[in-house]
Design a protein around this motif. Structure first.
Motif, PDB file in Angstrom:
ATOM      1  N   MET A   1       0.834  -1.195   0.000  1.00  0.00           N
ATOM      2  CA  MET A   1       0.000   0.000   0.000  1.00  0.00           C
ATOM      3  C   MET A   1       0.872   1.249   0.000  1.00  0.00           C
ATOM      4  SD  MET A   1      -3.100   1.219  -0.033  1.00  0.00           S
ATOM      5  CE  MET A   1      -4.104  -0.162   0.487  1.00  0.00           C
ATOM      6  N   GLY A   2       1.901   1.253   0.851  1.00  0.00           N
ATOM      7  CA  GLY A   2       2.804   2.392   0.922  1.00  0.00           C
ATOM      8  C   GLY A   2       3.529   2.604  -0.393  1.00  0.00           C
ATOM      9  N   HIS A   3       3.947   1.485  -1.024  1.00  0.00           N
ATOM     10  CA  HIS A   3       4.654   1.582  -2.300  1.00  0.00           C
ATOM     11  C   HIS A   3       3.765   2.188  -3.377  1.00  0.00           C
ATOM     12  CE1 HIS A   3       7.392   0.591  -5.545  1.00  0.00           C
ATOM     13  NE2 HIS A   3       6.378   0.006  -6.188  1.00  0.00           N
ATOM     14  N   ALA A   4       2.475   1.795  -3.405  1.00  0.00           N
ATOM     15  CA  ALA A   4       1.533   2.328  -4.393  1.00  0.00           C
ATOM     16  C   ALA A   4       1.328   3.819  -4.192  1.00  0.00           C
ATOM     17  CB  ALA A   4       0.202   1.587  -4.292  1.00  0.00           C
ATOM     18  N   ALA A   5       1.251   4.228  -2.924  1.00  0.00           N
ATOM     19  CA  ALA A   5       1.062   5.654  -2.644  1.00  0.00           C
ATOM     20  C   ALA A   5       2.272   6.446  -3.117  1.00  0.00           C
ATOM     21  CB  ALA A   5       0.828   5.861  -1.153  1.00  0.00           C
ATOM     22  N   MET A   6       3.484   5.913  -2.862  1.00  0.00           N
ATOM     23  CA  MET A   6       4.701   6.598  -3.294  1.00  0.00           C
ATOM     24  C   MET A   6       4.780   6.679  -4.807  1.00  0.00           C
ATOM     25  SD  MET A   6       6.489   7.718  -0.762  1.00  0.00           S
ATOM     26  CE  MET A   6       8.103   7.910  -1.539  1.00  0.00           C
ATOM     27  N   LYS A   7       4.316   5.625  -5.478  1.00  0.00           N
ATOM     28  CA  LYS A   7       4.396   5.577  -6.940  1.00  0.00           C
ATOM     29  C   LYS A   7       3.602   6.698  -7.585  1.00  0.00           C
ATOM     30  CE  LYS A   7       3.608   2.421 -10.817  1.00  0.00           C
ATOM     31  NZ  LYS A   7       3.142   1.069 -11.208  1.00  0.00           N
ATOM     32  N   HIS A   8       2.471   7.092  -6.973  1.00  0.00           N
ATOM     33  CA  HIS A   8       1.619   8.111  -7.545  1.00  0.00           C
ATOM     34  C   HIS A   8       1.781   9.479  -6.886  1.00  0.00           C
ATOM     35  CE1 HIS A   8      -0.426   4.317  -8.730  1.00  0.00           C
ATOM     36  NE2 HIS A   8      -0.664   4.984  -9.839  1.00  0.00           N
ATOM     37  N   ALA A   9       2.776   9.623  -6.041  1.00  0.00           N
ATOM     38  CA  ALA A   9       2.999  10.905  -5.369  1.00  0.00           C
ATOM     39  C   ALA A   9       3.433  11.958  -6.379  1.00  0.00           C
ATOM     40  CB  ALA A   9       4.048  10.746  -4.278  1.00  0.00           C
ATOM     41  N   ASN A  10       2.989  13.189  -6.185  1.00  0.00           N
ATOM     42  CA  ASN A  10       3.379  14.302  -7.055  1.00  0.00           C
ATOM     43  C   ASN A  10       4.804  14.717  -6.722  1.00  0.00           C
ATOM     44  OD1 ASN A  10       3.733  16.843  -8.313  1.00  0.00           O
ATOM     45  ND2 ASN A  10       1.538  17.248  -8.218  1.00  0.00           N
ATOM     46  N   PRO A  11       5.731  14.594  -7.661  1.00  0.00           N
ATOM     47  CA  PRO A  11       7.138  14.900  -7.362  1.00  0.00           C
ATOM     48  C   PRO A  11       7.381  16.369  -7.033  1.00  0.00           C
ATOM     49  CG  PRO A  11       6.825  14.585  -9.718  1.00  0.00           C
ATOM     50  CD  PRO A  11       5.545  14.173  -9.060  1.00  0.00           C
ATOM     51  N   TYR A  12       6.413  17.239  -7.330  1.00  0.00           N
ATOM     52  CA  TYR A  12       6.605  18.668  -7.082  1.00  0.00           C
ATOM     53  C   TYR A  12       5.957  19.118  -5.777  1.00  0.00           C
ATOM     54  CZ  TYR A  12       7.813  18.424 -12.002  1.00  0.00           C
ATOM     55  OH  TYR A  12       8.388  18.080 -13.198  1.00  0.00           O
ATOM     56  N   ALA A  13       5.303  18.183  -5.070  1.00  0.00           N
ATOM     57  CA  ALA A  13       4.584  18.553  -3.848  1.00  0.00           C
ATOM     58  C   ALA A  13       5.527  19.165  -2.815  1.00  0.00           C
ATOM     59  CB  ALA A  13       3.871  17.332  -3.272  1.00  0.00           C
ATOM     60  N   GLY A  14       6.693  18.576  -2.648  1.00  0.00           N
ATOM     61  CA  GLY A  14       7.643  19.105  -1.672  1.00  0.00           C
ATOM     62  C   GLY A  14       8.136  20.493  -2.036  1.00  0.00           C
ATOM     63  N   LEU A  15       8.383  20.722  -3.318  1.00  0.00           N
ATOM     64  CA  LEU A  15       8.861  22.034  -3.756  1.00  0.00           C
ATOM     65  C   LEU A  15       7.812  23.111  -3.509  1.00  0.00           C
ATOM     66  CD1 LEU A  15      10.517  21.041  -7.163  1.00  0.00           C
ATOM     67  CD2 LEU A  15      11.673  21.555  -5.014  1.00  0.00           C
ATOM     68  N   VAL A  16       6.579  22.786  -3.845  1.00  0.00           N
ATOM     69  CA  VAL A  16       5.506  23.760  -3.666  1.00  0.00           C
ATOM     70  C   VAL A  16       5.265  24.036  -2.187  1.00  0.00           C
ATOM     71  CG1 VAL A  16       3.039  24.185  -4.031  1.00  0.00           C
ATOM     72  CG2 VAL A  16       4.404  23.174  -5.849  1.00  0.00           C
ATOM     73  N   GLY A  17       5.370  22.976  -1.361  1.00  0.00           N
ATOM     74  CA  GLY A  17       5.120  23.137   0.064  1.00  0.00           C
ATOM     75  C   GLY A  17       6.083  24.073   0.748  1.00  0.00           C
ATOM     76  N   SER A  18       7.254  24.258   0.183  1.00  0.00           N
ATOM     77  CA  SER A  18       8.263  25.115   0.807  1.00  0.00           C
ATOM     78  C   SER A  18       8.155  26.584   0.378  1.00  0.00           C
ATOM     79  CB  SER A  18       9.664  24.592   0.455  1.00  0.00           C
ATOM     80  OG  SER A  18       9.898  24.717  -0.951  1.00  0.00           O
ATOM     81  N   LEU A  19       7.242  26.879  -0.539  1.00  0.00           N
ATOM     82  CA  LEU A  19       7.136  28.241  -1.050  1.00  0.00           C
ATOM     83  C   LEU A  19       6.299  29.127  -0.130  1.00  0.00           C
ATOM     84  CD1 LEU A  19       6.453  27.536  -4.847  1.00  0.00           C
ATOM     85  CD2 LEU A  19       8.643  28.063  -3.754  1.00  0.00           C
ATOM     86  N   THR A  20       6.663  30.409  -0.104  1.00  0.00           N
ATOM     87  CA  THR A  20       5.852  31.396   0.603  1.00  0.00           C
ATOM     88  C   THR A  20       4.614  31.716  -0.246  1.00  0.00           C
ATOM     89  OG1 THR A  20       6.903  33.305  -0.434  1.00  0.00           O
ATOM     90  CG2 THR A  20       7.954  32.401   1.563  1.00  0.00           C
ATOM     91  N   PRO A  21       3.573  32.331   0.339  1.00  0.00           N
ATOM     92  CA  PRO A  21       2.395  32.692  -0.461  1.00  0.00           C
ATOM     93  C   PRO A  21       2.744  33.553  -1.670  1.00  0.00           C
ATOM     94  CG  PRO A  21       1.863  32.854   1.861  1.00  0.00           C
ATOM     95  CD  PRO A  21       3.339  32.571   1.783  1.00  0.00           C
ATOM     96  N   GLY A  22       3.674  34.491  -1.503  1.00  0.00           N
ATOM     97  CA  GLY A  22       4.071  35.330  -2.630  1.00  0.00           C
ATOM     98  C   GLY A  22       4.763  34.533  -3.716  1.00  0.00           C
ATOM     99  N   GLU A  23       5.648  33.623  -3.314  1.00  0.00           N
ATOM    100  CA  GLU A  23       6.337  32.779  -4.286  1.00  0.00           C
ATOM    101  C   GLU A  23       5.359  31.839  -4.977  1.00  0.00           C
ATOM    102  OE1 GLU A  23      10.726  32.440  -2.129  1.00  0.00           O
ATOM    103  OE2 GLU A  23       9.116  31.044  -1.596  1.00  0.00           O
ATOM    104  N   LEU A  24       4.369  31.362  -4.230  1.00  0.00           N
ATOM    105  CA  LEU A  24       3.367  30.473  -4.815  1.00  0.00           C
ATOM    106  C   LEU A  24       2.545  31.204  -5.879  1.00  0.00           C
ATOM    107  CD1 LEU A  24       2.298  27.585  -4.592  1.00  0.00           C
ATOM    108  CD2 LEU A  24       0.634  28.413  -2.918  1.00  0.00           C
ATOM    109  N   ASP A  25       2.221  32.472  -5.638  1.00  0.00           N
ATOM    110  CA  ASP A  25       1.502  33.274  -6.633  1.00  0.00           C
ATOM    111  C   ASP A  25       2.338  33.440  -7.900  1.00  0.00           C
ATOM    112  OD1 ASP A  25      -0.716  33.576  -5.048  1.00  0.00           O
ATOM    113  OD2 ASP A  25      -0.128  35.534  -4.249  1.00  0.00           O
ATOM    114  N   LEU A  26       3.643  33.701  -7.725  1.00  0.00           N
ATOM    115  CA  LEU A  26       4.520  33.855  -8.886  1.00  0.00           C
ATOM    116  C   LEU A  26       4.598  32.547  -9.678  1.00  0.00           C
ATOM    117  CD1 LEU A  26       7.466  35.942  -7.360  1.00  0.00           C
ATOM    118  CD2 LEU A  26       5.727  36.730  -8.978  1.00  0.00           C
ATOM    119  N   LEU A  27       4.693  31.421  -8.979  1.00  0.00           N
ATOM    120  CA  LEU A  27       4.737  30.128  -9.654  1.00  0.00           C
ATOM    121  C   LEU A  27       3.435  29.871 -10.399  1.00  0.00           C
ATOM    122  CD1 LEU A  27       6.035  27.395 -10.258  1.00  0.00           C
ATOM    123  CD2 LEU A  27       5.121  26.560  -8.078  1.00  0.00           C
ATOM    124  N   SER A  28       2.309  30.182  -9.764  1.00  0.00           N
ATOM    125  CA  SER A  28       1.007  29.988 -10.406  1.00  0.00           C
ATOM    126  C   SER A  28       0.902  30.824 -11.668  1.00  0.00           C
ATOM    127  CB  SER A  28      -0.109  30.345  -9.428  1.00  0.00           C
ATOM    128  OG  SER A  28      -1.372  30.245 -10.034  1.00  0.00           O
TER     129      SER A  28
END
Length: 326
Positions: A1-28
């Motif tokens: 189950m854990g392996h399946a979840a990892m397989k479909h994880a969004n590789p950019y989730a960690g990068l986006v999670g570290s952004l400030t609201p202003g940086e997130l707006d610029l990325l969007s």
């Protein structure tokens, strides 16, 4: 189950999670710009202006081409005319002049306008203020002002009228509603031909006279066309003065022949009323502007398979000489 979840994880989730609201707006904004560029060939106002206004005429003297004079911080090109001293940009003289939001935000607003989304929802979904959404709607109005003037219906032409309540206090709004086609109702003259070219024009209050029908529809029906109508006597002026073939039916909703013959224009009347009902609190003075926008967007959606809708609207906004002043 854990392996399946990892397989479909969004590789950019960690990068986006570290952004400030202003940086997130610029990325969007960057993502939307890229997506728009892939879809229609331009992602910014500067790129669209280069495509549709590569050599604008001088707004002061009307001459062209002008000399290049650098760029705005947004990337929009600046111009100057030494002969008259004018300085302007590629957006001067268009309804997009002075806009500070990204083109992608404008495109989101256009997409919502195509579905007649109410103003509060437009503001919320585009992340703009209600005042900005109101202003953008009126910029669209300015861009389609007079748009219907050049539309001429040909061949078989169906005409009818539809009515909406006038919300102006001077016309009895808030008082007891009179029965029938009273002066409290605004008349809209509606026409459509076999090519599905539509026309919708404000035609005064109450039941229309021949003079009002002539002013509203006379220039929109080609000479020699066949007029299909419901025996409204005011329509006779069109038949007579435009040399039209007359095909009329008694208005009777129990008559299948009438319903079939008038279905095209009756459906258009119904859709216009549904469209107008979405704009609760609309200023009656702007009714014709709403109808102009409806007809313009009707034609845009009708030709969507041949020309991407967003690209067509942006091109119109940039190539139409129109301005908006708040």
């Amino acid at each position: 189950m854990g392996h399946a979840a990892m397989k479909h994880a969004n590789p950019y989730a960690g990068l986006v999670g570290s952004l400030t609201p202003g940086e997130l707006d610029l990325l969007s904004d960057a993502v939307e710009e890229h997506r728009l560029r892939e879809e229609v060939g331009f992602g910014t106002l500067a790129e669209a202006a280069e495509l549709y206004r590569p050599s604008p005429r001088c707004p002061r003297c009307g001459s062209g081409p002008a000399w290049g004079d650098g760029f705005e911080p947004s990337g929009v090109r600046r111009w100057r005319r030494p002969s008259c001293g004018a300085r302007f940009t590629s957006l001067t003289g268009t309804v997009l002049e002075g806009c500070r939001k990204p083109l992608a935000t404008w495109v989101s607003f256009i997409r919502l306008a195509l579905f007649a989304v109410p103003l509060d929802a437009c503001a919320e979904m585009c992340r703009i203020s209600h005042h900005t959404a109101w202003e953008w709607r009126h910029r669209l109005f300015a861009a389609v002002d007079g748009y219907q003037d050049r539309i001429v219906l040909r061949g078989r032409v169906w005409v009818d009228e539809t009515y909406v309540n006038d919300t102006d206090l001077s016309h009895g709004y808030g008082q007891a509603r009179k029965r029938g086609l009273s002066k409290q109702k605004v008349c809209i003259a509606v026409g459509i031909d076999a090519r599905k070219e539509p026309v919708a024009v404000v035609c005064g209050h109450g039941k229309p006279s021949s003079a009002r029908i002539r002013r509203a529809m006379g220039a929109h029906v080609a000479k020699g066309a066949t007029l299909v109508h419901d025996r409204e006597r005011a329509h006779n002026v069109l038949v007579r003065e435009n040399s039209l073939e007359d095909e009329s039916y008694k208005a009777d909703v129990r008559d299948p022949a009438y319903l079939e013959a008038m279905a095209l224009v009756n459906n258009l009347c119904s859709w216009i009323k549904r469209y107008l009902w979405r704009f609760t609190g609309m200023d009656p003075k702007n009714l014709q502007s709403y109808l102009n926008l409806y007809v313009y967007l009707f034609r845009v959606k009708r030709g969507g398979e041949r020309w991407p809708k967003v690209a067509r609207v942006v091109r119109h906004l940039l190539m139409t000489d129109a301005t908006f002043r708040s």
